[in-house]
Design an enzyme around this catalytic site. Structure first.
Site, short mmCIF file in Angstrom:
data_model
loop_
_atom_site.label_atom_id
_atom_site.label_comp_id
_atom_site.label_asym_id
_atom_site.label_seq_id
_atom_site.Cartn_x
_atom_site.Cartn_y
_atom_site.Cartn_z
N THR A 1 141.56 87.29 1.02
CA THR A 1 142.48 88.32 0.50
C THR A 1 142.66 89.46 1.50
O THR A 1 143.76 89.98 1.66
CB THR A 1 141.96 88.88 -0.84
OG1 THR A 1 140.57 89.21 -0.70
CG2 THR A 1 142.10 87.87 -1.94
N THR A 2 141.57 89.83 2.20
CA THR A 2 141.68 90.87 3.23
C THR A 2 142.47 90.34 4.42
O THR A 2 143.31 91.04 4.99
CB THR A 2 140.28 91.34 3.68
OG1 THR A 2 139.52 91.66 2.52
CG2 THR A 2 140.36 92.54 4.59
N ASP B 1 135.84 93.05 -1.79
CA ASP B 1 136.88 92.05 -2.01
C ASP B 1 138.26 92.69 -1.88
O ASP B 1 138.59 93.63 -2.59
CB ASP B 1 136.69 91.44 -3.40
CG ASP B 1 137.73 90.38 -3.72
OD1 ASP B 1 137.99 89.55 -2.84
OD2 ASP B 1 138.29 90.40 -4.82
#
Length: 560
Positions: free
Chosen positions: A97-98, A64
């Site tokens: 998120t990445t 994550d």
């Protein structure tokens, strides 16, 4: 001559570090690119995991982006902005998120040659903001609504969104199993915005397939006293009393003083303490409740008292679990046992204590309000279960967003390629330098499909050329990277979907972050001067030394 004689003006403290100008902007861009390189390989279904070892000896294995960024403990002031946008993406939509970190870094990377060539950062910022606005409008235009479908159809569509999110996680191998579980859990809390009504409990041991969903509340058996094993462990349609008081024999406070003229009166005082606790327990029994839960301790006397009357009790239940029981059963947490009426008691269809792995769980199912759900996660190692919990959190957030916003876009880099094509075409209509900058923005968007290919071990140049050709033909708007074959495929037809709000939020946050970093042309670092640090150290040593000498000369001298 007069100007040469002017004294030097000192504005800042001695030891202040300043860096400014074009070189400084380039330095900030390099720092952000270095941060993005750390999480770059975690993108997509074939992304790698990172093992982060902290100073306390704890290890975290995660895929994550937000978790990795948070644990990296970055100190560079400009690169910290990327950490902030990853956190905001995580709290706002849960996934992507990445993506948001990669996009921001790629926008900066594309801007770097222009900054080095002497282009003013504000020309870039203006063009990036325009391009970002156009990209978001295009996403909204390409999004497909899932509104107006029946419940079964909607569940199937939401499961596809959850499966897309889970495919890039550690539990991707069981994505169908967990996707349907997540959808059922989110639908159970319906329109309630409180995420804490959805509990995730972790039990080491077993396999991932042993995980299960409770349509109600489940929590670990709390600390118990003698007599607990004599209590019934299963009830049908019980009434539930929720308390926030101690049911223990309490002695008087240590500063209380009672003066007695007659020793026989002492027994009446001792009896009064017992009468207080027995009065509380009698009122609990008379309420008709078969299950008594309290946030504070339920002592051995109370446990035995309830066991003799076939009542189940549990003390020291965490506040979060107690709130979830209250929401599920329709009960109200009481701070007194006086005047307990039926309206404040909760109820459920079945209560049972069940063994799960090494732990015993209290499970309330068939709750009337049905406003809560609990996922009990099983797995081999603790780190694995922790990562599974983070993955499920992302999937839960995605399903909630898809339910609220109800528009989806094709994943697998399809939407990024389509926006890139649209912006390239738009750039040709712009006169002046802005044409280059919008083109750079369009090129930066291709980082997502390119990275998906790199992480899967495919030839990124070959796949991207095929995608450009397909999207340019006007018929391939939904075509993205096919992770299984290494070619291209219709992402929408293959059910690789993600909520439109994820992509909108990612483009928005990445554009804002890139513009913010480009607009900074000077950093002033103002540490304490060395002399100030030296003075502080000297005074600290003097304090210690003085204390030590006083100790020896004071009490130490009196001993013989």
């Amino acid at each position: 001559m007069a100007s040469m004689m002017q004294p030097q003006i000192i504005l800042l403290k001695e030891g202040t570090d300043t860096s400014q100008g074009r070189a400084h902007v380039v330095s900030n861009i390099n720092a952000c690119t270095a941060v993005a390189d750390t999480v770059r390989t975690t993108l997509g279904p074939r992304g790698m995991d990172k093992l982060i070892h902290d100073d306390k000896g704890g290890t975290t294995i995660s895929n994550d982006g937000a978790t990795i960024m948070r644990l990296l403990d970055i100190v560079h002031p400009a690169a910290k902005i990327l950490v902030d946008i990853a956190k905001s993406q995580d709290s706002e939509v849960g996934d992507g998120t990445t993506t948001v970190v990669l996009l921001a870094a790629e926008f900066l990377k594309e801007a770097k040659p222009y900054i080095e060539d002497g282009v003013h950062p504000h020309s870039l910022i203006r063009s990036y903001r325009t391009a970002g606005h156009l990209a978001i409008e295009k996403v909204k235009e390409l999004a497909t609504s899932i509104e107006g479908k029946s419940l079964e159809e909607k569940k199937a569509l939401l499961a596809k969104c959850a499966a897309t999110t889970l495919s890039s996680k550690l539990i991707g191998g069981e994505k169908e199993f967990f996707a349907s579980m997540v959808v059922d859990a989110v639908l159970a809390i319906s329109n309630d915005d409180r995420l804490n009504l959805l509990g995730i409990k972790k039990v080491p041991g077993g396999t991932m397939r042993d995980s299960f969903l409770v349509n109600g509340v489940a929590f670990k058996k709390t600390f118990s006293y003698a007599g607990f094993e004599q209590q019934p462990k299963k009830f049908l349609n019980p009434k539930i009393l929720l308390l926030n008081i101690e049911l223990e024999l309490k002695s008087e406070k240590e500063n209380a003083e009672i003066r007695l003229s007659d020793p026989l009166q002492y027994q009446s005082i001792v009896d009064a303490e017992w009468n207080i606790i027995y009065d509380k327990l009698d009122k609990c029994v008379k309420s008709g409740a078969k299950i008594v839960l309290s946030r504070l301790a339920i002592g051995d006397l109370a446990t035995q008292y309830f066991a003799d009357r076939d009542i189940f009790c549990a003390g020291r239940v965490t506040e979060e679990d107690l709130q979830r029981v209250a929401a599920a059963t329709g009960g109200t947490i009481q701070t007194s046992v006086n005047n307990v009426i039926d309206e404040v008691l909760g109820s459920c269809e079945v209560f049972e204590e069940r063994q799960v792995g090494n732990e015993r769980f209290n499970i309330f199912s068939g709750c009337p309000s049905g406003q809560t759900a609990t996922i009990v996660l099983r797995g081999g190692a603790d780190q694995f279960i922790e990562e599974a919990e983070r993955s499920l959190h992302d999937a839960i957030m995605i399903v909630r967003r898809a339910l609220k916003n109800s528009t989806v876009v094709p994943g697998g880099g399809a939407i990024d390629m389509e926006i890139s094509k649209y912006l390239r075409q738009h750039a040709r209509t712009i006169a002046g330098k802005s044409q280059f900058f919008v083109n750079s923005f369009a090129k930066a968007l291709e980082v997502i499909p390119r990275q998906l290919c790199d992480n899967a071990g495919f030839d990124a140049t070959d796949v991207l050329n095929k995608l450009r050709q397909k999207h340019a033909s006007g018929e391939g708007a939904n075509y993205g990277v096919d992770i299984n074959t290494g070619g291209i495929a219709d992402s929408f037809a293959n059910f690789v979907w993600e909520p439109a709000v994820v992509k909108i939020n990612a483009i928005n946050a990445a554009t804002e972050a890139a513009c913010l970093i480009l607009s900074v042309d000077e950093t002033v670092k103002n540490p304490k001067s060395e002399s100030a640090q030296g003075d502080a150290a000297a005074s600290a040593m003097a304090g210690r030394g003085g204390g030590a000498m006083r100790g020896r000369g004071g009490r130490g001298m009196r001993r013989r």
